[in-house]
Scaffold this active site. Structure first.
Site, PDB file in Angstrom:
ATOM      1  N   TYR A  59       0.864  -1.180   0.000  1.00  0.00           N
ATOM      2  CA  TYR A  59       0.000   0.000   0.000  1.00  0.00           C
ATOM      3  C   TYR A  59       0.902   1.231   0.000  1.00  0.00           C
ATOM      4  O   TYR A  59       1.809   1.336   0.831  1.00  0.00           O
ATOM      5  CB  TYR A  59      -0.888  -0.003   1.242  1.00  0.00           C
ATOM      6  CG  TYR A  59      -2.271   0.570   1.027  1.00  0.00           C
ATOM      7  CD1 TYR A  59      -2.487   1.635   0.161  1.00  0.00           C
ATOM      8  CD2 TYR A  59      -3.372   0.050   1.706  1.00  0.00           C
ATOM      9  CE1 TYR A  59      -3.755   2.157  -0.034  1.00  0.00           C
ATOM     10  CE2 TYR A  59      -4.641   0.555   1.524  1.00  0.00           C
ATOM     11  CZ  TYR A  59      -4.827   1.622   0.656  1.00  0.00           C
ATOM     12  OH  TYR A  59      -6.081   2.138   0.471  1.00  0.00           O
ATOM     13  N   GLU A  61      -0.083   4.985  -0.567  1.00  0.00           N
ATOM     14  CA  GLU A  61      -0.753   6.261  -0.801  1.00  0.00           C
ATOM     15  C   GLU A  61       0.257   7.398  -0.710  1.00  0.00           C
ATOM     16  O   GLU A  61       1.099   7.431   0.186  1.00  0.00           O
ATOM     17  CB  GLU A  61      -1.850   6.489   0.236  1.00  0.00           C
ATOM     18  CG  GLU A  61      -3.124   5.732  -0.024  1.00  0.00           C
ATOM     19  CD  GLU A  61      -4.226   6.134   0.927  1.00  0.00           C
ATOM     20  OE1 GLU A  61      -5.399   6.030   0.547  1.00  0.00           O
ATOM     21  OE2 GLU A  61      -3.901   6.551   2.053  1.00  0.00           O
ATOM     22  N   ASP A 205      -5.118  14.294 -25.526  1.00  0.00           N
ATOM     23  CA  ASP A 205      -5.453  12.931 -25.136  1.00  0.00           C
ATOM     24  C   ASP A 205      -4.763  12.010 -26.129  1.00  0.00           C
ATOM     25  O   ASP A 205      -5.283  11.718 -27.207  1.00  0.00           O
ATOM     26  CB  ASP A 205      -6.962  12.721 -25.137  1.00  0.00           C
ATOM     27  CG  ASP A 205      -7.354  11.358 -24.564  1.00  0.00           C
ATOM     28  OD1 ASP A 205      -6.461  10.506 -24.416  1.00  0.00           O
ATOM     29  OD2 ASP A 205      -8.544  11.160 -24.267  1.00  0.00           O
ATOM     30  N   THR A 231      -2.334   6.375 -22.150  1.00  0.00           N
ATOM     31  CA  THR A 231      -2.355   5.042 -21.553  1.00  0.00           C
ATOM     32  C   THR A 231      -0.993   4.410 -21.737  1.00  0.00           C
ATOM     33  O   THR A 231      -0.206   4.813 -22.599  1.00  0.00           O
ATOM     34  CB  THR A 231      -3.420   4.150 -22.217  1.00  0.00           C
ATOM     35  OG1 THR A 231      -3.179   4.111 -23.624  1.00  0.00           O
ATOM     36  CG2 THR A 231      -4.812   4.662 -21.942  1.00  0.00           C
ATOM     37  N   LYS A 234      -1.799  -0.344 -25.184  1.00  0.00           N
ATOM     38  CA  LYS A 234      -1.874  -0.043 -26.612  1.00  0.00           C
ATOM     39  C   LYS A 234      -0.483  -0.182 -27.243  1.00  0.00           C
ATOM     40  O   LYS A 234       0.248  -1.114 -26.929  1.00  0.00           O
ATOM     41  CB  LYS A 234      -2.506   1.326 -26.848  1.00  0.00           C
ATOM     42  CG  LYS A 234      -3.929   1.463 -26.272  1.00  0.00           C
ATOM     43  CD  LYS A 234      -4.527   2.793 -26.643  1.00  0.00           C
ATOM     44  CE  LYS A 234      -5.962   2.932 -26.159  1.00  0.00           C
ATOM     45  NZ  LYS A 234      -6.080   3.088 -24.696  1.00  0.00           N
ATOM     46  N   ARG A 240      -1.832  -2.354 -18.430  1.00  0.00           N
ATOM     47  CA  ARG A 240      -3.027  -1.521 -18.514  1.00  0.00           C
ATOM     48  C   ARG A 240      -2.945  -0.448 -17.438  1.00  0.00           C
ATOM     49  O   ARG A 240      -2.840  -0.736 -16.253  1.00  0.00           O
ATOM     50  CB  ARG A 240      -4.287  -2.359 -18.336  1.00  0.00           C
ATOM     51  CG  ARG A 240      -4.490  -3.384 -19.451  1.00  0.00           C
ATOM     52  CD  ARG A 240      -5.906  -3.909 -19.468  1.00  0.00           C
ATOM     53  NE  ARG A 240      -6.858  -2.853 -19.735  1.00  0.00           N
ATOM     54  CZ  ARG A 240      -7.131  -2.370 -20.951  1.00  0.00           C
ATOM     55  NH1 ARG A 240      -6.500  -2.844 -22.008  1.00  0.00           N
ATOM     56  NH2 ARG A 240      -8.024  -1.418 -21.102  1.00  0.00           N
TER      57      ARG A 240
END
Length: 411
Positions: A59, A61, A205, A231, A234, A240
């Site tokens: 974890y 954060e 984008d 992203t 692709k 991903r």
């Protein structure tokens, strides 16, 4: 690298044979059909190894040096490496690699630059705009006032005069350039000029072309845009996920928009996999790959055109090819179903002025090692299935033969 040949898969087979069988079936599906979905690719074994690493347990954060959990010494190093590799690869002032997806990256960009109710100019959904470009079903369409620009009727190219006129009339707070199905390079310098005239932020984008940018096969939006959303899957061939590139003066705003405003803990195993992909993209082999992706797409587009399908914009500059199958007497959704039955997996997409077409991509096939001769054959097979000149069974056999010669993960 079949699922059943890895130590991890052997453990899964013993502990959860039902899920092991399902995953093995998915690998078989991917390995025996043509993956023409433009938004998909095959990651490298190294990327897969990072995704399955012990970092999945951590974890984290916050950001390196400022975490909300203990024991982050190693993951801080991982994230710094990913950021350094991303900024070097794309020549950006700053990179945020925590976004869980492309949509998450766009949400954070809007949160950093806009307030609810602000006007945004973006490509209209009927012309290839993404859900995050103003769909009423998406947060973007509910929180912001979107104005959509389109394409010229004859050429299918972005209508630059309309873009400029809409920007002058509506004075948007931000202009978004990017699309999920526009197969041509975007003129980022033009959009920068229009944004400056309107006093707007420019958001690129670049989810689809960013891998081509990394390989030098497409122009970069980084020198022109205030914020670039992308992203890491692709064409980039990573896990991903999403990322944001921005100007140095916007770094703090962007980081805060990702965490704590729109996301919680970073997925450190995914960030490690992103770092691996950025490293792979810096190699000459990836540069050659990116250019081969484009060469393959151009051959595929030309072959489909020769077979009688209507290729939008007359061709492609990227990995994307969008076509209207109507000249062959079939509409988009029916065509997709026929092709899927023959082992060719792809998507439908909106085409200008109301039609429903097909969207193809060459990234995955190129990763498998296929070249121009294979693309030419795929075009013939594709059209033959839609014309009912090639039986589904025979087409499926040919697809299996082709994927057998070019497996995604050869042993």
């Amino acid at each position: 690298m079949p699922v059943t040949h890895t130590p991890e898969a052997d453990v899964l087979l013993r502990q959860d044979p039902e899920m092991a069988e399902i995953l093995a079936g998915e690998l078989t599906r991917q390995s025996t059909t043509l993956q023409l979905v433009a938004a998909e690719n095959f990651t490298s074994p190294a990327v897969l190894a990072a995704l399955g690493s012990p970092l999945a347990n951590k974890y984290a954060e916050g950001y390196p040096g400022a975490r909300h959990h203990g024991g982050c010494e190693i993951v801080d190093v991982v994230e710094r490496v990913a950021v350094d590799r991303a900024t070097a690869l794309f020549g950006a002032d700053h990179a945020n690699v925590q976004s869980h997806s492309g949509s998450s990256a766009v949400l954070a960009a809007y949160a950093a630059l806009l307030r609810p109710g602000d006007t945004v100019l973006a490509m209209g959904l009927p012309y290839g705009g993404h859900l995050t470009h103003g769909s009423p079903a998406n947060f973007s369409g509910r929180w912001f006032d979107f104005v959509g620009y389109g394409v010229e009727r004859e050429s299918g190219l972005i209508d630059h005069e309309q873009v400029r006129a809409l920007a002058r009339a509506h004075r948007p707070k931000a202009i978004v350039c990017g699309s999920i199905s526009y197969p041509r390079h975007i003129d980022y310098a033009f959009f920068r000029e229009v944004a400056d005239e309107a006093g707007a932020h420019l958001i690129a984008d670049a989810a689809h072309p960013i891998g081509l940018v990394a390989g030098g096969a497409a122009p970069s939006p980084v020198p022109y845009a205030d914020v670039v959303c992308a992203t890491t899957h692709k064409v980039l061939r990573g896990p991903r996920g999403g990322m944001i590139l921005c100007r140095g003066e916007l770094a703090e705003r962007v980081d805060r928009a990702v965490f704590p405003f729109t996301q919680g803990g970073a997925q450190m195993h995914t960030i490690a996999a992103k770092a691996v992909a950025f490293g792979e993209a810096e190699t000459p082999a990836f540069t050659a790959y990116a250019h081969q992706v484009v060469a393959n797409a151009r051959v595929l587009a030309a072959g489909l055109d020769a077979e009688g399908l209507a290729v939008t914009t007359g061709g492609t500059d990227t990995h994307l090819v969008t076509v209207d199958p109507a000249p062959l007497g079939v509409e988009g959704r029916t065509a997709r179903g026929r092709l899927a039955a023959a082992g060719m997996v792809l998507d439908t997409c909106a085409l200008p002025h109301g039609a429903r077409g097909l969207r193809l991509g060459t990234a995955a096939l190129t990763t498998q090692g296929m070249g121009q001769p294979e693309m030419a054959r795929v075009a013939v097979l594709f059209a033959g299935v839609l014309r009912d000149e090639i039986e589904t069974r025979h087409a499926r056999e040919e697809v299996r033969e082709l994927t057998g010669r070019f497996p995604p993960y050869p042993d």
